[in-house]
Design an enzyme around this catalytic site. Sequence first.
Site, mmCIF file in Angstrom:
data_model
loop_
_atom_site.group_PDB
_atom_site.id
_atom_site.type_symbol
_atom_site.label_atom_id
_atom_site.label_comp_id
_atom_site.label_asym_id
_atom_site.label_seq_id
_atom_site.Cartn_x
_atom_site.Cartn_y
_atom_site.Cartn_z
ATOM 1 N N LYS A 99 0.871 -1.229 0.138
ATOM 2 C CA LYS A 99 0.011 0.234 -0.094
ATOM 3 C C LYS A 99 0.878 1.158 0.025
ATOM 4 O O LYS A 99 1.849 1.161 0.877
ATOM 5 C CB LYS A 99 -0.680 -0.049 1.087
ATOM 6 C CG LYS A 99 -1.696 1.078 1.345
ATOM 7 C CD LYS A 99 -3.223 0.888 0.967
ATOM 8 C CE LYS A 99 -3.808 2.111 0.557
ATOM 9 N NZ LYS A 99 -3.628 2.819 -0.578
ATOM 10 N N GLN A 151 7.548 3.698 3.510
ATOM 11 C CA GLN A 151 5.891 3.324 3.676
ATOM 12 C C GLN A 151 5.858 1.824 4.610
ATOM 13 O O GLN A 151 4.896 2.019 5.377
ATOM 14 C CB GLN A 151 5.582 3.158 2.461
ATOM 15 C CG GLN A 151 4.291 3.378 2.243
ATOM 16 C CD GLN A 151 3.613 4.687 2.012
ATOM 17 O OE1 GLN A 151 4.171 5.261 1.126
ATOM 18 N NE2 GLN A 151 2.359 4.812 2.760
ATOM 19 N N LYS A 166 5.885 3.122 8.055
ATOM 20 C CA LYS A 166 4.671 4.176 8.562
ATOM 21 C C LYS A 166 3.437 3.004 8.486
ATOM 22 O O LYS A 166 2.676 3.306 9.419
ATOM 23 C CB LYS A 166 4.782 4.858 7.182
ATOM 24 C CG LYS A 166 3.568 6.046 7.278
ATOM 25 C CD LYS A 166 3.231 6.690 5.920
ATOM 26 C CE LYS A 166 4.189 7.137 5.216
ATOM 27 N NZ LYS A 166 3.918 8.155 4.176
ATOM 28 N N LYS A 194 5.273 1.684 -2.993
ATOM 29 C CA LYS A 194 5.249 3.094 -3.517
ATOM 30 C C LYS A 194 5.514 3.138 -5.181
ATOM 31 O O LYS A 194 6.061 2.237 -5.576
ATOM 32 C CB LYS A 194 6.474 4.017 -2.984
ATOM 33 C CG LYS A 194 6.319 5.527 -2.934
ATOM 34 C CD LYS A 194 5.409 5.776 -1.861
ATOM 35 C CE LYS A 194 5.085 7.329 -2.249
ATOM 36 N NZ LYS A 194 4.244 7.802 -0.993
ATOM 37 N N GLY A 211 -2.843 8.304 -4.002
ATOM 38 C CA GLY A 211 -2.236 9.312 -4.621
ATOM 39 C C GLY A 211 -1.069 9.711 -3.623
ATOM 40 O O GLY A 211 -0.586 9.293 -2.829
ATOM 41 N N ASP A 212 -0.324 10.973 -4.032
ATOM 42 C CA ASP A 212 1.022 11.353 -3.547
ATOM 43 C C ASP A 212 1.247 12.922 -4.428
ATOM 44 O O ASP A 212 0.418 13.233 -5.058
ATOM 45 C CB ASP A 212 2.089 10.365 -3.631
ATOM 46 C CG ASP A 212 3.233 10.971 -2.781
ATOM 47 O OD1 ASP A 212 3.142 10.521 -1.445
ATOM 48 O OD2 ASP A 212 4.201 11.497 -3.072
ATOM 49 N N THR A 229 -4.392 13.290 5.855
ATOM 50 C CA THR A 229 -2.735 13.462 6.137
ATOM 51 C C THR A 229 -2.750 14.736 6.899
ATOM 52 O O THR A 229 -1.980 14.720 7.895
ATOM 53 C CB THR A 229 -2.030 13.673 4.592
ATOM 54 O OG1 THR A 229 -2.413 12.292 3.865
ATOM 55 C CG2 THR A 229 -0.608 13.493 4.969
ATOM 56 N N SER A 253 -6.721 5.485 3.876
ATOM 57 C CA SER A 253 -6.780 4.930 2.643
ATOM 58 C C SER A 253 -7.117 3.405 3.098
ATOM 59 O O SER A 253 -7.876 2.794 2.375
ATOM 60 C CB SER A 253 -5.382 4.885 1.936
ATOM 61 O OG SER A 253 -5.435 6.009 1.224
HETATM 62 N N1 GLU Z 1 1.039 9.072 -0.550
HETATM 63 C C1 GLU Z 1 0.758 9.043 0.855
HETATM 64 C C2 GLU Z 1 1.563 8.301 1.719
HETATM 65 O O1 GLU Z 1 2.755 8.439 1.381
HETATM 66 C C3 GLU Z 1 -0.789 8.082 0.985
HETATM 67 C C4 GLU Z 1 -0.555 6.754 0.476
HETATM 68 C C5 GLU Z 1 -1.825 5.858 0.482
HETATM 69 O O2 GLU Z 1 -2.972 6.385 0.795
HETATM 70 O O3 GLU Z 1 -1.748 4.783 0.235
HETATM 71 O O4 GLU Z 1 1.507 7.774 2.810
#
Ligand code: GLU
Length: 448
Positions: A89, A110, A113, A125, A164-165, A209, A380
Amino acid sequence: MSYVDDVIASVSAKNANEPEFIQAVEEVLESLRPVVEQDDRYEKAAILERMCEPERIVSFRVPWVDDEGKVQVNRGFRAQFNSAIGPYKGGIRLHPTVNQSIIKFLGFEQTFKNSLTGLPIGGGKGGSDFNPKGKSDGEIMRFCQSFMTELYRYIGGDTDCPAGDIGCGAKEIGYMFGFYKRIIGRYDNGALSGKGIPYGGSLGRTEATGHGAVYFTEKLFESLGRTIKGTTFALSGFGNVTWGVADMINKLGGKVVTVSGPDGYVYDPDGISGEKVDYLVEMRSSLRDRCEDYADKYGCEFHKGEKPWGRVKADIYMPCATQNEIALEDAERMVAEGTCRVLVEVANMPTRAEAVKCLKDAGFVIAPSKAVNAGGVAVSALEMSQNAMKLSWTEKEVDDRLKNIMYNIFNNIDAAAREYGMEGDLIAGANIAGFKKVADAMLAQGIF
Ligand code: GLU
């Protein structure tokens, strides 16, 4: 040499042309020294080596036709870093600086996180060096469709769920989802998150976020005996994340005095609130990538080519733009200026390693991005749950869960730092708490 030193040396040698990835690995592994020294199961099972090697990374051609009829070619990526605790994810970044090093550092971060959120999501990612600046809707759609023509092979509700990012918002996710659905011929809406509300998106995802980062800060402040009310914040960036942070700071009675773009920063001592916060959304969707528009509209100071760090008086700095925006000289200026003693990182890895060291030595409290910005990916994951259950939670239900998740993240990383004798070191605490869950899942699942 110790186990950690060995792994840092071999990862650095193997990935010598990927400086951002090496920086992220070094920071995490340094924090894990006490954990792996006390328990040799991690070394025996080569957990660190395995966590530093993505399970899989794909790179692919993304051809599309611009409005002049010219064929453009970009490079696309997806790094599927770690699936020990759930399907991969993580977001899709669309920005000209995207390369393999950036994607790998983001995928690596990630994993930790996502583990901190407490939800069952692995680390991944993706992205492309496509530059959305100045592109028409038609061009963006053709790019997204071409990108998905390859990406669809690797994603799915139980496999990998991109979102998204930077440069990839609800519009881009919409184009990608529409094409994904057409290619696979099924309504697998768990395969992408950050979707629009009418087709399976979660209420509260857009602001998650930013709001989550402020909820985390609330809890951090509580531990420092302070409150958001009456506190002055300097932010960078002016996109979706900065907007969400500014919105919640205002709601809780704080004051935001700066935002920034690639062209410089705005200083608005009256506070960026009300319609001025809404104007950030307009500025971002114009795709001009220009922050001076704010200064022109509201008649306040604009500092060309500069960032606010150490140049403005604020109690807290919250970098919300992108990686490596705080260099050693910025950190030295922050220390010398003397007002701010708390750095809450919202963008991924915004502070260079030398700058982190300088601020730590000067006694700064540093909250690391992998904890602070985890609210986005957490919501998400809540979107995935709602899709799986075929129901939608109200805005309040999502917000209550988000708040709870962010408070728990603070408590867990604070406790992890204490457990290993590093009280107050939230960077170490986040790395340790994020690591343990993933590492223990890997130990239980054998060698893969
Ligand atoms: N881009 C965001 C992050 O880096 C969200 C990623 C997501 O929602 O999967 O955590």
